[in-house]
Write an enzyme that holds these catalytic residues in place. Sequence first.
Site, PDB file in Angstrom:
ATOM      1  CD  GLU A   1      -3.592  -1.513  -1.627  1.00 58.39           C
ATOM      2  OE1 GLU A   1      -3.546  -0.785  -0.635  1.00 58.39           O
ATOM      3  OE2 GLU A   1      -3.848  -1.095  -2.782  1.00 58.39           O
TER       4      GLU A   1
ATOM      5  CG  ASN B   1      30.821 -24.558  -5.161  1.00 57.91           C
ATOM      6  OD1 ASN B   1      31.296 -24.881  -6.247  1.00 57.91           O
ATOM      7  ND2 ASN B   1      31.101 -25.228  -4.042  1.00 57.91           N
TER       8      ASN B   1
ATOM      9  CG  HIS C   1      -1.914   1.090   1.267  1.00 57.81           C
ATOM     10  ND1 HIS C   1      -3.131   1.021   0.615  1.00 57.81           N
ATOM     11  CD2 HIS C   1      -1.880   2.314   1.855  1.00 57.81           C
ATOM     12  CE1 HIS C   1      -3.803   2.141   0.808  1.00 57.81           C
ATOM     13  NE2 HIS C   1      -3.065   2.944   1.562  1.00 57.81           N
TER      14      HIS C   1
END
Length: 734
Positions: A78, A464, A56
């Site tokens: 929203e 990794n 908002h």
Amino acid sequence: MSQDDDKNQGLDLGEFLEFYLLDSQEQIERLGAGLLQLEKEGGNIGLINDLFRSAHSLKGASGTMGFTPIVALTHAAEDLLDRLRQGKTEVSLEMIDILLGVTDRVKAMLAQVEQRLEITLGYEDLVASMKALISGDIPAAQANQQVVKESEEVLADEFVPLEFPIEEPDHAKINNAHIMGYGVYQVDIKLAPNTLMKAVRAVMATQRLEGMGTVIKLMPSVEELETGNAEAFSLLVLCDEPVAEMQRELLEISEIVEVVIHPYPDGMAGVEETMKEIAVAVAAPVLVEVSPKVNLDVVTEEKAFKIGSVQKAALETKATVANSSPPSEGVTNGEGNTQVHTIRVDTVRMDNLINLVGEMVITRTRLVQIGLDLKTQYSMDNMVNNLNEANVYLGRLMNDLQESVMRLRMVAIGTVFSRFPRLVRDLAKKTGKEIELVLKGEDTELDKTVVEVIGDPLMHLIRNSVDHGIESPAERRAAGKAELGTVTLDAYHEGNHIAIVISDDGDGLPLDKIRNIAVSKGLIGEREELSERDMANLIFLPGFSTAEKVTDISGRGVGMDVVKRSLNNLGGMVDITTRKGKGTTFTIRLPLTLAIIQALLVEVGEEIYAVPLSSVLETLLVNRTDIKTVGGLPMVQLRGNTLPLISLQEKFGLPAPETESNEVFVVVVGFGDKALGLIVDELRGQQEVVIKSLGDFLNNLPGIAGATILGDGKVTLILDIGSLLQDVLVMNKN
């Protein structure tokens, strides 16, 4: 509304762009982190409310600045989050994926805004996906509940809000609630016919709602209910609880037969009036208070703005905004003055302050040197003694000033760690693995320069671990492990350094495979014997990779080399421990600060070098006959252990001395459990030095971290201990 419209009316929102970007980036980061948490916790209503408020706020700020694509995305998000908090839909993996896609798209749009470019990225696909979720996830009504009218069932043109007699402080509460995304409701309550104690019922209803939120106004008043003939009353309420929960609470009160709850319309002034208010706010002090509760009397930094972050810009321009992180009590005195807790300072100004302190340290060192020189010639002169006493006092003051300024550079490493939960989630989905990322030590602080650079090395190590370390669910089941793999990211202080640990509970590094690849590439001899640690460290060689195919995650042989090079540039190093079937641990050690350090000055020939004192373990006087050469590397026995040595004269190609003494000084330096001896000619003593960059052309000299200016004005190079250790302990194997 467009930005051009504002300019035509004499208002230029361009000056607020920096504040908008800062606030919007914070909001979008908060959204992303919250969505990942929501994926784990499901229907956490408090978390959902926080996410709704972030969306908002971002929508309001973007609307004020005229960025329509961001408004469209955040408005749809929203709406979706609003259905979540009202219990009309449930959290799903598809929903989290779409909302995370929204955060990614908004980040990309903000990047275009930051570059002063027009937003060209599309958003219709994400908006359509969110609307599809909204329309397709409406649950059936619950049975065995009293029939209530929900606000969504009442058409907007059928509801006429009451004009509550609201005073100015309550107006501010309501406006702030609308801005922050809190629920503002008109609660209409109907009593049973012939109810005798109407005022009591109103008080009971008020108390029930006070337990869930804040009651702003009751109409009619208690006195009017007591004496009048009203069969109903209304309440203006600020509440974050679901509408159905509020109705259920109220209907439990006897003689209340009907409860209808309507969202109370936003009473904020238009944008033009708001901008006028901002102009007033810039010219006057702003009251900023902090409270841990949802009490809308007070305004925090996150919440103290109107129409997004535009008023926040005004707050920060004229009045210092209190930090909303730690809750605190009232911060104003009886006269309405604001007590300042924190201020936001541009990093350029802070860096300039630190540079000035560094120059003062150099000047103080010069004064100390002058005082010592004068004392040598005029040892009995009282003026010289007074000068040296003043230098001692100045030194104490400078130490305190330096320590205070250095604290300004310290940043919590959690700002970097927060990037990786999303990374691990996406990589896990891409590889079909189940992986949990555990974060520890996020509050550990280190130099902001290190924080700015350490992100990429950590990202490579985590990728990794995900790609090479953690096995697939089927492989983990076959090995008797839980299907859910764990990658842990930890940080803690270790003396004058910080240690960052990346570990996984995967299969460990394939050491035999690493050795075979190294032999095939001619990096080591076929018969050369290496310890497990030495074999593991081979992965840091340029172009080295064990991946059988190149993917967008790994396999190009560049990631680990980048890690080593980046850490060397920071004066740090990385160590590996691995166990077959148990997992792999990467330990990074870095200096806490890269600005002002204590150093040991050493002489090598006619040159002077500075060794960071935080890396110095001890100093030795070694007889040359005790130095032995093993595999081309000089060694010396130290308390039963073999200590590798490096001659700085040979390392930096300095002229050999005409005569050599029988004994040499050895400065033992180290990181963690790794140690190295530096062969030098003389020890000059300890001194505080300011690290200066060597510039782009000389910045990557091996073994050199930077330069400094001594008290006599000479320039001295500062040694990079991490780089020297890596060169001797890893690269020498090749």
